[in-house]
Design a protein around this motif. Structure first.
Motif, PDB file in Angstrom:
ATOM      1  N   LEU A  80       0.814  -1.215   0.000  1.00  9.50           N
ATOM      2  CA  LEU A  80       0.000   0.000   0.000  1.00  9.50           C
ATOM      3  C   LEU A  80       0.846   1.262   0.000  1.00  9.50           C
ATOM      4  CD1 LEU A  80      -2.755  -1.099   2.545  1.00  9.50           C
ATOM      5  CD2 LEU A  80      -2.920  -1.019   0.042  1.00  9.50           C
ATOM      6  N   ALA A  81       2.119   1.129   0.432  1.00 10.66           N
ATOM      7  CA  ALA A  81       2.995   2.305   0.462  1.00 10.66           C
ATOM      8  C   ALA A  81       3.860   2.411  -0.779  1.00 10.66           C
ATOM      9  CB  ALA A  81       3.881   2.248   1.708  1.00 10.66           C
ATOM     10  N   GLY A  82       3.866   1.378  -1.599  1.00 15.30           N
ATOM     11  CA  GLY A  82       4.630   1.450  -2.840  1.00 15.30           C
ATOM     12  C   GLY A  82       5.799   0.484  -2.902  1.00 15.30           C
ATOM     13  N   PRO A  83       6.424   0.354  -4.084  1.00 13.77           N
ATOM     14  CA  PRO A  83       7.508  -0.610  -4.310  1.00 13.77           C
ATOM     15  C   PRO A  83       8.709  -0.436  -3.372  1.00 13.77           C
ATOM     16  CG  PRO A  83       6.715   0.268  -6.379  1.00 13.77           C
ATOM     17  CD  PRO A  83       6.084   1.095  -5.296  1.00 13.77           C
ATOM     18  N   LEU A  84       9.060   0.821  -3.058  1.00 18.80           N
ATOM     19  CA  LEU A  84      10.220   1.049  -2.207  1.00 18.80           C
ATOM     20  C   LEU A  84       9.989   0.487  -0.801  1.00 18.80           C
ATOM     21  CD1 LEU A  84      13.040   2.178  -1.946  1.00 18.80           C
ATOM     22  CD2 LEU A  84      12.039   4.423  -1.370  1.00 18.80           C
ATOM     23  N   ALA A  85       8.786   0.669  -0.295  1.00 11.40           N
ATOM     24  CA  ALA A  85       8.450   0.131   1.026  1.00 11.40           C
ATOM     25  C   ALA A  85       8.504  -1.397   1.012  1.00 11.40           C
ATOM     26  CB  ALA A  85       7.070   0.608   1.466  1.00 11.40           C
ATOM     27  N   VAL A  86       8.039  -1.987  -0.066  1.00  8.68           N
ATOM     28  CA  VAL A  86       8.102  -3.447  -0.198  1.00  8.68           C
ATOM     29  C   VAL A  86       9.557  -3.906  -0.197  1.00  8.68           C
ATOM     30  CG1 VAL A  86       7.619  -5.414  -1.695  1.00  8.68           C
ATOM     31  CG2 VAL A  86       5.916  -3.604  -1.411  1.00  8.68           C
ATOM     32  N   LEU A  87      10.415  -3.180  -0.903  1.00  7.26           N
ATOM     33  CA  LEU A  87      11.841  -3.531  -0.939  1.00  7.26           C
ATOM     34  C   LEU A  87      12.452  -3.478   0.456  1.00  7.26           C
ATOM     35  CD1 LEU A  87      14.439  -4.180  -2.478  1.00  7.26           C
ATOM     36  CD2 LEU A  87      14.736  -1.712  -2.852  1.00  7.26           C
ATOM     37  N   VAL A  88      12.105  -2.443   1.220  1.00  6.87           N
ATOM     38  CA  VAL A  88      12.627  -2.323   2.584  1.00  6.87           C
ATOM     39  C   VAL A  88      12.181  -3.514   3.435  1.00  6.87           C
ATOM     40  CG1 VAL A  88      12.490  -0.976   4.724  1.00  6.87           C
ATOM     41  CG2 VAL A  88      12.800   0.186   2.532  1.00  6.87           C
ATOM     42  N   ALA A  89      10.914  -3.899   3.301  1.00 10.70           N
ATOM     43  CA  ALA A  89      10.400  -5.037   4.071  1.00 10.70           C
ATOM     44  C   ALA A  89      11.075  -6.340   3.642  1.00 10.70           C
ATOM     45  CB  ALA A  89       8.889  -5.142   3.898  1.00 10.70           C
ATOM     46  N   VAL A  90      11.280  -6.512   2.343  1.00  7.23           N
ATOM     47  CA  VAL A  90      11.927  -7.729   1.833  1.00  7.23           C
ATOM     48  C   VAL A  90      13.370  -7.810   2.326  1.00  7.23           C
ATOM     49  CG1 VAL A  90      12.766  -8.863  -0.262  1.00  7.23           C
ATOM     50  CG2 VAL A  90      10.433  -7.986  -0.173  1.00  7.23           C
ATOM     51  N   LEU A  91      14.062  -6.677   2.344  1.00  7.38           N
ATOM     52  CA  LEU A  91      15.436  -6.670   2.866  1.00  7.38           C
ATOM     53  C   LEU A  91      15.461  -7.061   4.344  1.00  7.38           C
ATOM     54  CD1 LEU A  91      16.935  -3.483   1.154  1.00  7.38           C
ATOM     55  CD2 LEU A  91      17.437  -5.894   0.646  1.00  7.38           C
ATOM     56  N   GLY A  92      14.451  -6.623   5.087  1.00 10.71           N
ATOM     57  CA  GLY A  92      14.346  -7.028   6.485  1.00 10.71           C
ATOM     58  C   GLY A  92      14.178  -8.529   6.614  1.00 10.71           C
ATOM     59  N   LEU A  93      13.348  -9.104   5.745  1.00 11.03           N
ATOM     60  CA  LEU A  93      13.174 -10.554   5.730  1.00 11.03           C
ATOM     61  C   LEU A  93      14.496 -11.244   5.400  1.00 11.03           C
ATOM     62  CD1 LEU A  93      11.528 -13.175   5.695  1.00 11.03           C
ATOM     63  CD2 LEU A  93      10.910 -12.661   3.320  1.00 11.03           C
ATOM     64  N   ALA A  94      15.254 -10.692   4.459  1.00 14.01           N
ATOM     65  CA  ALA A  94      16.538 -11.283   4.071  1.00 14.01           C
ATOM     66  C   ALA A  94      17.521 -11.290   5.237  1.00 14.01           C
ATOM     67  CB  ALA A  94      17.123 -10.513   2.884  1.00 14.01           C
ATOM     68  N   VAL A  95      17.516 -10.223   6.019  1.00 15.33           N
ATOM     69  CA  VAL A  95      18.403 -10.156   7.184  1.00 15.33           C
ATOM     70  C   VAL A  95      18.021 -11.218   8.215  1.00 15.33           C
ATOM     71  CG1 VAL A  95      18.971  -8.734   9.200  1.00 15.33           C
ATOM     72  CG2 VAL A  95      19.078  -7.749   6.905  1.00 15.33           C
ATOM     73  N   ILE A  96      16.719 -11.390   8.435  1.00 13.44           N
ATOM     74  CA  ILE A  96      16.248 -12.420   9.374  1.00 13.44           C
ATOM     75  C   ILE A  96      16.656 -13.808   8.909  1.00 13.44           C
ATOM     76  CG2 ILE A  96      14.177 -13.554  10.272  1.00 13.44           C
ATOM     77  CD1 ILE A  96      12.848 -10.763  10.292  1.00 13.44           C
ATOM     78  N   LEU A  97      16.438 -14.083   7.632  1.00 15.41           N
ATOM     79  CA  LEU A  97      16.807 -15.387   7.086  1.00 15.41           C
ATOM     80  C   LEU A  97      18.317 -15.599   7.153  1.00 15.41           C
ATOM     81  CD1 LEU A  97      14.473 -15.524   3.952  1.00 15.41           C
ATOM     82  CD2 LEU A  97      14.213 -16.791   6.092  1.00 15.41           C
ATOM     83  N   GLY A  98      19.079 -14.543   6.886  1.00 16.55           N
ATOM     84  CA  GLY A  98      20.531 -14.645   6.949  1.00 16.55           C
ATOM     85  C   GLY A  98      21.032 -14.979   8.341  1.00 16.55           C
ATOM     86  N   TYR A  99      20.413 -14.357   9.350  1.00 11.56           N
ATOM     87  CA  TYR A  99      20.825 -14.630  10.736  1.00 11.56           C
ATOM     88  C   TYR A  99      20.517 -16.069  11.129  1.00 11.56           C
ATOM     89  CZ  TYR A  99      21.100 -14.468  15.816  1.00 11.56           C
ATOM     90  OH  TYR A  99      21.424 -14.744  17.121  1.00 11.56           O
ATOM     91  N   ASN A 100      19.323 -16.516  10.810  1.00  9.13           N
ATOM     92  CA  ASN A 100      18.869 -17.815  11.300  1.00  9.13           C
ATOM     93  C   ASN A 100      19.378 -19.001  10.496  1.00  9.13           C
ATOM     94  OD1 ASN A 100      16.747 -17.389  13.592  1.00  9.13           O
ATOM     95  ND2 ASN A 100      16.338 -15.760  12.125  1.00  9.13           N
TER      96      ASN A 100
END
Length: 278
Positions: A80-100
């Protein structure tokens, strides 16, 4: 790659705080509240690390369901906030996956610890500086724990659980030995923190870990590297249970430093081998 792994926690924690601040500012200044959704994975990750470092809670689950759920919700909401916001959220997911699933993953030992065989020979140093070998662990049944150090919240939780179960182990005539590659003064501090009759040993040059093939290359974060072996090497968290003859009854080398065996498992192993309370 090894250096990247050693700084992963610190760098991603700082990045999480920066992203959270920027997202909040953008959501307020641009009146886009849906941007806050993009910060959810970063908030979940930062909160997790913060709780670990303050030792308020220790999560020992193999899969980070709460963090992954937060990331999933965030990605959909950020649309709902646009592609850039989605990218930020996806990068957050990538960091979580990378840690675990990358940062927490441990070396898989193919070493000489074999159930039914004698405990292998390896050198140790006492807190008083005396050099001994693993034969000191073969005079009575033992729970032998290799830990990374005082800085590791999972290791401290594991020792705390052993402390809670110590009377049950003592009733079975089982001794506990805790071995780590940290500085002698840190081991002394650890021995004073837990008021139980546990024997502590130091594996300062990682000779014992090398003999058992449980060296974790670059496993010590840079922030905790003072006094650590060269290149920040540490040990794969390992538990070995032996009987009164020094024969290995059970051994577990964790494949992920977040996941450790429960102390009740130790009691079950001892009971199965007839080492029961007297």
């Amino acid at each position: 790659m090894q250096f990247i792994k050693r700084v992963y926690g610190e760098v991603t924690a700082a990045l999480a705080l920066g992203v959270i601040a920027l997202v909040v500012v953008r959501a307020i200044t641009e009146s886009q509240p849906w941007w806050l959704a993009a910060a959810l994975p970063w908030v979940a990750y930062a909160l997790y690390l913060g709780l670990l470092m303050t030792r308020l809670v220790i999560v020992q689950r193999r899969h980070p369901w709460v963090q992954l759920a937060a990331a999933g919700v965030a990605i959909f909401a950020a649309i709902l906030a646009g592609p850039l916001a989605v990218l930020v959220a996806v990068l957050g997911l990538a960091v979580i996956l990378g840690y675990n699933y990358w940062y927490s993953v441990q070396h898989v030992s193919s070493g000489p610890v074999t159930v039914g065989q004698p405990l292998p020979s390896f050198p140790l140093t006492t807190v008083d500086g005396a050099v001994v070998d693993s034969s000191v662990l073969t005079q009575q049944p033992h729970v032998i724990m290799f830990i990374r150090g005082n800085w590791c919240p999972f290791c401290m939780a594991q020792i705390s659980q052993i402390a809670d179960q110590y009377r049950e182990l003592d009733r079975r005539g089982v001794a506990v030995a805790i071995i780590s590659p940290q500085k002698p003064e840190d081991t002394v501090e650890l021995s004073q923190r837990f008021d139980i009759p546990v024997t502590y040993y130091i594996d300062a040059d990682a000779s014992a870990a090398a003999a058992l093939d449980i060296v974790q290359s670059g496993g010590t974060p840079v922030i905790f590297s003072a006094g650590a072996p060269a290149n920040g090497d540490t040990v794969v968290p390992t538990v070995i249970i032996t009987d009164a003859t020094g024969t290995v009854l059970w051994a577990e080398h964790t494949d992920n430093h977040r996941v450790r065996p429960e102390p009740t498992t130790f009691l079950d192993v001892l009971d199965q081998h007839g080492i029961r309370a007297v």
